[in-house]
Design an enzyme around this catalytic site. Structure first.
Site, PDB file in Angstrom:
ATOM      1  CB  ILE A   1     -15.944  49.351  17.785  1.00 16.52           C
ATOM      2  CG1 ILE A   1     -17.292  48.765  18.132  1.00 16.52           C
ATOM      3  CG2 ILE A   1     -15.929  49.846  16.348  1.00 16.52           C
ATOM      4  CD1 ILE A   1     -18.419  49.779  18.002  1.00 16.52           C
TER       5      ILE A   1
ATOM      6  N   GLY B   1     -11.194  55.979  25.887  1.00 18.88           N
ATOM      7  CA  GLY B   1     -11.146  54.650  26.426  1.00 18.88           C
ATOM      8  C   GLY B   1     -11.573  53.726  25.317  1.00 18.88           C
TER       9      GLY B   1
ATOM     10  CB  VAL C   1     -15.712  52.509  21.053  1.00 21.28           C
ATOM     11  CG1 VAL C   1     -17.139  52.572  20.526  1.00 21.28           C
ATOM     12  CG2 VAL C   1     -15.180  53.923  21.309  1.00 21.28           C
TER      13      VAL C   1
ATOM     14  CG  ASP D   1     -12.425  65.577  18.629  1.00 23.17           C
ATOM     15  OD1 ASP D   1     -11.497  66.017  17.911  1.00 23.17           O
ATOM     16  OD2 ASP D   1     -12.396  64.446  19.142  1.00 23.17           O
TER      17      ASP D   1
ATOM     18  CG  ASP E   1     -17.102  60.808  19.497  1.00 26.71           C
ATOM     19  OD1 ASP E   1     -17.957  60.196  20.146  1.00 26.71           O
ATOM     20  OD2 ASP E   1     -16.101  60.263  19.004  1.00 26.71           O
TER      21      ASP E   1
END
Ligand code: ADP
Ligand code: MG
Length: 346
Positions: A64, A70, A72, A179, A196
């Site tokens: 995605i 890293g 997704v 975040d 997240d």
């Protein structure tokens, strides 16, 4: 109880339901919060075992996107899921692995309709991954900055309310998002889903901050950082120490999201990173030249962006303040003065 019998499916179905639990109620189910707190990190592994997903069980699909973590992937694991695979370059010792598990364990405690559903994690190196429900809609970032969608005032308030609800829940559970940004907020047919949370340190673990390189600054990240976080950027890098994120710095980030919703662009537009760091660190707020909004709307923004962390409102207060805003759709009629306008994109 250990709860180790039976399949996990029933429990995951429960986890999938919209949360209506009072956050002050004890953790419930299998986890005894006292045990969890008292014991050493190894008990984190213990209590996380039921959330461990064998990597082989995942049916990994398309990429995605790529982020700090890293890669997704979309995938299948009892339905559509998002799989966040961590870069393993620096997760090479037991201590780091335990830190990863500790961070992931915060996810367990989150059940709210405005938060992405945590389904489990792959915790056996070299395959470390976090599995969550797959968000179907687009991020607020895509709506605002890519599609240049314009939300009317009632929709804008509705979105901000839902973000406040999800964030208020997280904070009540003692979780700092760290975040909060429009890239981590999805809009699924009118429903806000925040992703997240609590993972920022995991991303830090996956990057070598000791290499001596300059801190990498993803575009559009700085404007979410509160003055106290901003001032620690370089220090954090040198000492390999975490940045001082707090519930207050989350509120600052929310202010930026509020600004983006209202203006259709990021604050500090056109300023180079050095200037943003310097100005915000010294207590200057972003220019509101592009924001033509009512006093109440601006007051919320200014409160979120307060220099002193403890002067920023809590999300419960935020909800009350947002509730007071006039929700009427914007009409062009002169009797309804325009509450906000967006500058023409160029
Ligand atoms: P960032 O948040 O900075 O965009 P991420 O690594 O979190 O970086 O995400 C990479 C990509 O994967 C982004 O396009 C993001 O929208 C997408 N993504 C992340 N989590 C999910 C999810 N749960 N469902 C659908 N897409 C996701
Ligand atoms: Mg993200």
């Amino acid at each position: 109880g250990s709860g180790s019998t039976g399949t996990d499916d029933s429990e995951r179905t429960i986890a999938g339901r919209v949360d209506s639990q009072d956050s002050t109620v004890s953790d419930g189910e299998n986890a005894d919060p006292r045990c969890f707190r008292q014991n050493s990190v190894s008990s984190v592994s213990q209590s996380l075992r039921e959330w461990d997903i064998p990597y082989d069980e995942l049916d990994r699909g398309e990429v995605i996107g790529r982020g700090r973590f890293g890669i997704v992937y979309s995938g299948n694991w009892h339905g559509h899921v998002a799989i966040k695979e961590l870069r393993m370059d620096y997760v090479n010792d037991e201590k780091t692995l335990e830190a990863f598990k500790a961070e992931v364990s915060t996810f367990r405690k989150t059940r709210h309709e405005n938060l992405v559903l945590f389904m489990g994690a792959c915790m056996k190196p070299p395959r470390l991954a976090i599995v969550t429900s797959l968000c179907k809609g687009r991020t607020l970032y895509t709506h605002i900055h890519v599609q240049k969608d314009k939300f009317n005032m009632s929709k804008t308030i509705m979105i901000a309310q839902q973000i406040s609800q999800g964030m208020g829940y997280l904070h009540a559970r003692g979780i700092v998002h760290k975040d909060l940004k429009t890239k981590n907020i999805f809009l699924e047919s009118g429903k806000v889903v925040i992703t997240d949370f609590g993972l920022f340190n995991v991303t830090r673990l996956c990057h070598d901050t000791r290499r001596g390189n300059w801190l990498s600054i993803p575009p559009g990240w700085l404007c979410y950082l509160s003055p106290e976080v901003m001032r620690n950027l370089r220090v954090a890098q040198k000492q390999d120490d975490g940045l001082p994120f707090t519930t207050y710095s989350d509120v600052y980030g929310f202010g930026t999201v509020w600004y983006e919703l209202l203006c259709g662009e990021w604050p500090h537009k056109g300023l180079p990173p050095e200037a943003i760091i310097w100005q915000v660190g010294r207590g200057m707020k972003p220019s509101l030249a592009n924001l033509q909004a009512s006093r109440d709307v601006k007051d919320i923004l200014m409160a979120c962006w307060s220099y002193r962390p403890d002067e920023r409102p809590e999300f419960s207060t935020m909800q009350a303040n947002l509730n007071k805003l006039p929700k009427k759709r914007l009409h062009r009629s002169p009797s309804h003065p325009i509450h906000l306008s967006r500058s023409a994109e160029s």
